[in-house]
Motif scaffolding. Structure first.
Motif: not given
Length: 253
Positions: A154-181
Motif C-alpha cells: 500500500e505504500l507508494p513507491m516514491t515513499e518506499y524508495a526514499a526510505r534510508v537507514r542511519e548510514d544514508g543507504l536505502p532501507v530496501d536490500p536490493w536498492l542498497r546493493v545497487h547504490v553500494r555498487a
C-alpha cells in the motif's frame, strides 16, 4: 564455491540450462508480462553478449545465477515512466531499424532459489557492470524491482524508495546493493510492467478467488492488483525504481 561468471556469447552451451532450475524465482503472474515474451523469446540468439550466467566449478553445466540486459538508444533527459516494458520496446525497435545504441538496461538478475542469501546478486551486478563497460558503454541503467516492497504494497513507491537507514543507504536490500555498487537512484518508473488478464487467468496464476471488485493483495506483488468483476479482468501495474550506473570504459589497447 568457485564461481565463474560468463556471457552466453562465451558459453552458448548454457542457453538451455539458463531456462532450467529457476522455478519459483518469480511469482507466477510475473511471467505473463507481454513485453517479456518480446525479449526473452530472442535474447539468447540476438543478445548473447548481454546474457550472463554464474557457474560453480563443481557444476559447470548448471548455472546458479543468471542476468539479462539489453542495449538501446536513449537520449531523452529522463528515463521513462514505462520502465522495464519501455526499454524492451525501444531496444526492439532499435534492433529492427539498425539504430546505434548508446546505453544498456539491466532487465533481470536472478539467483537460483537454493543459492539465495549468498551474496550472488551483488557479484552478478558487478559482473554486468564490468562486461557492459568492456563492450564500450559508459552507462548501465536498471528499472529495479525493490526486493522488500512486496511487504508494503500500500505504500507508494516514491515513499518506499526514499526510505534510508542511519548510514544514508536505502532501507530496501536490493536498492542498497545497487547504490553500494555505484548506482544513483534517479526516479520511479510508475508503470514499469503491466500485466492484464481475465479473472480466470489471475485465479490460475495466484490461487486467489478474484471475486470482488477492488484492490487485491497478491503475494509477491509490489502494489495491489485492480480487479473488475463486471468486466472480467484484473490489471497489475508495477512501479520500479530507476537506478543509473555510470561506468568507466576501459581504454582501447
Amino acid at each position: 564455491m568457485t564461481l565463474d561468471i560468463v556471457s552466453l556469447a562465451d558459453r552458448p552451451d548454457l542457453a538451455q540450462p539458463l531456462d532450467e532450475g529457476f522455478d519459483g524465482a518469480w511469482p507466477p503472474f510475473m511471467l505473463w508480462d507481454p513485453m517479456g515474451a518480446v525479449y526473452y523469446g530472442v535474447a539468447h540468439d540476438l543478445y548473447p553478449e548481454f546474457v550472463f550466467a554464474a557457474v560453480d566449478s563443481a557444476e559447470p553445466g548448471r548455472p546458479v545465477a543468471r542476468a539479462y540486459a539489453v542495449p538501446l538508444r536513449w537520449t531523452e533527459d529522463e528515463l521513462p515512466d514505462g520502465g522495464w516494458d519501455r526499454v524492451i520496446q525501444r531496444a526492439t525497435v532499435n534492433r529492427l531499424t539498425g539504430t546505434t545504441t548508446n546505453i544498456v538496461s539491466a532487465l533481470e538478475i536472478c539467483i537460483r532459489p537454493d543459492h539465495r542469501g549468498t551474496g550472488l546478486s551483488a557479484l552478478m551486478l558487478t559482473a554486468m557492470r564490468e562486461a557492459v563497460a568492456k563492450l564500450g558503454y559508459d552507462t548501465l541503467v536498471a528499472p529495479v524491482r525493490p526486493s522488500g516492497k512486496h511487504t508494503r504494497p500500500e505504500l507508494p513507491m516514491t515513499e518506499y524508495a526514499a526510505r534510508v537507514r542511519e548510514d544514508g543507504l536505502p532501507v530496501d536490500p536490493w536498492l542498497r546493493v545497487h547504490v553500494r555498487a555505484g548506482g544513483r537512484i534517479e526516479r520511479v518508473a510508475t508503470r514499469s510492467m503491466t500485466i492484464a488478464g481475465t479473472l480466470a487467468d489471475w485465479r490460475r496464476w495466484t490461487g486467489l478467488p478474484f471475486d470482488t471488485t477492488g484492490p487485491v493483495h497478491v503475494p509477491g506483488a509490489l502494489v495491489p492488483v485492480h480487479c473488475d468483476v463486471a468486466h472480467d479482468h484484473a490489471v497489475y501495474v508495477e512501479p520500479n525504481v530507476w537506478v543509473r550506473h555510470p561506468l568507466r570504459v576501459p581504454p582501447r589497447p
